[in-house]
Motif scaffolding. Structure first.
Motif, PDB file in Angstrom:
ATOM      1  N   UNK A  93       0.833  -1.212   0.000  1.00  0.00           N
ATOM      2  CA  UNK A  93       0.000   0.000   0.000  1.00  0.00           C
ATOM      3  C   UNK A  93       0.862   1.254   0.000  1.00  0.00           C
ATOM      4  N   UNK A  94       1.946   1.263   0.776  1.00  0.00           N
ATOM      5  CA  UNK A  94       2.830   2.426   0.797  1.00  0.00           C
ATOM      6  C   UNK A  94       3.484   2.630  -0.563  1.00  0.00           C
ATOM      7  N   UNK A  95       3.921   1.553  -1.184  1.00  0.00           N
ATOM      8  CA  UNK A  95       4.538   1.651  -2.504  1.00  0.00           C
ATOM      9  C   UNK A  95       3.527   2.163  -3.519  1.00  0.00           C
ATOM     10  N   UNK A  96       2.302   1.679  -3.441  1.00  0.00           N
ATOM     11  CA  UNK A  96       1.267   2.119  -4.368  1.00  0.00           C
ATOM     12  C   UNK A  96       0.974   3.598  -4.159  1.00  0.00           C
ATOM     13  N   UNK A  97       0.909   4.048  -2.920  1.00  0.00           N
ATOM     14  CA  UNK A  97       0.672   5.469  -2.641  1.00  0.00           C
ATOM     15  C   UNK A  97       1.806   6.320  -3.182  1.00  0.00           C
ATOM     16  N   UNK A  98       3.036   5.869  -3.035  1.00  0.00           N
ATOM     17  CA  UNK A  98       4.172   6.622  -3.569  1.00  0.00           C
ATOM     18  C   UNK A  98       4.091   6.718  -5.082  1.00  0.00           C
ATOM     19  N   UNK A  99       3.733   5.615  -5.723  1.00  0.00           N
ATOM     20  CA  UNK A  99       3.632   5.616  -7.177  1.00  0.00           C
ATOM     21  C   UNK A  99       2.520   6.535  -7.654  1.00  0.00           C
ATOM     22  N   UNK A 100       1.396   6.531  -6.933  1.00  0.00           N
ATOM     23  CA  UNK A 100       0.283   7.397  -7.318  1.00  0.00           C
ATOM     24  C   UNK A 100       0.632   8.865  -7.147  1.00  0.00           C
ATOM     25  N   UNK A 101       1.358   9.199  -6.121  1.00  0.00           N
ATOM     26  CA  UNK A 101       1.695  10.595  -5.844  1.00  0.00           C
ATOM     27  C   UNK A 101       2.995  11.025  -6.490  1.00  0.00           C
ATOM     28  N   UNK A 102       3.669  10.096  -7.169  1.00  0.00           N
ATOM     29  CA  UNK A 102       4.964  10.385  -7.797  1.00  0.00           C
ATOM     30  C   UNK A 102       5.931  11.010  -6.812  1.00  0.00           C
ATOM     31  N   UNK A 103       5.942  10.465  -5.613  1.00  0.00           N
ATOM     32  CA  UNK A 103       6.835  10.979  -4.587  1.00  0.00           C
ATOM     33  C   UNK A 103       7.928   9.966  -4.333  1.00  0.00           C
TER      34      UNK A 103
END
Length: 167
Positions: free
Chosen positions: A91-101
């Motif tokens: 989930x953290x990796x997916x959130x990072x990918x979605x936010x391009x952070x």
């Protein structure tokens, strides 16, 4: 089968019934075996030792099963923790990918840790939405109302109301 370690048994031994948990029965039969040895009764001593050995095997088997169940539960809990951790990482990796952070470091610099962050302005609406109950101390004071003085009852001038008239 239940918890054998704490279960109460009735054991029919050579000298009558012995009642108690397996450990209590083991202790009782060991004591009876010692007493029989002191009385030079080798047959009775051997009989008591066999009874004691039976309950010793029963108790050790029950404890072994308890340990196996506990270890199995610990393995299951560890597997759940690992599964939960893997899910959280995904989930953290997916959130990072979605936010391009880029991944952020969980630790804050020491300067940020030392200074507590307090809002400069208190949002009254946010406090009201927080589900807090208003107490009399936090409520604004109510305006005071001037009351009218109580009307005095009219004095009766009749003879029945005067104390001198009663005499």
């Amino acid at each position: 089968m239940g918890n054998i370690v704490n279960r109460v048994f009735d054991s029919s031994g050579p000298e009558g019934k012995v009642r108690g948990t397996p450990q209590q029965i083991i202790d009782k039969y060991n004591q009876l075996a010692r007493d029989a040895q002191l009385g030079n009764d080798r047959v009775a001593a051997e009989n008591f030792q066999q009874h004691s050995e039976h309950y010793t095997r029963l108790l050790s088997e029950a404890q072994r099963e308890q340990n196996e169940r506990r270890e199995q539960q610990e393995r299951e809990q560890e597997a759940r923790r690992e599964q939960h951790g893997d899910r959280r990482d995904r989930n953290q990796q997916q959130n990072r990918n979605e936010n391009n952070q880029q991944p952020q470091n969980d630790r804050q610099p020491p300067e940020a840790q030392e200074q507590p962050q307090t809002p400069d302005v208190i949002d009254v609406q946010a406090d009201a939405d927080a589900g807090l109950v208003e107490t009399p101390e936090s409520a604004p004071p109510k305006p005071r109302r001037n009351r009218k003085p109580k009307a005095q009852p009219p004095e009766a001038d009749g003879p029945a109301s005067a104390p001198e008239a009663a005499e």
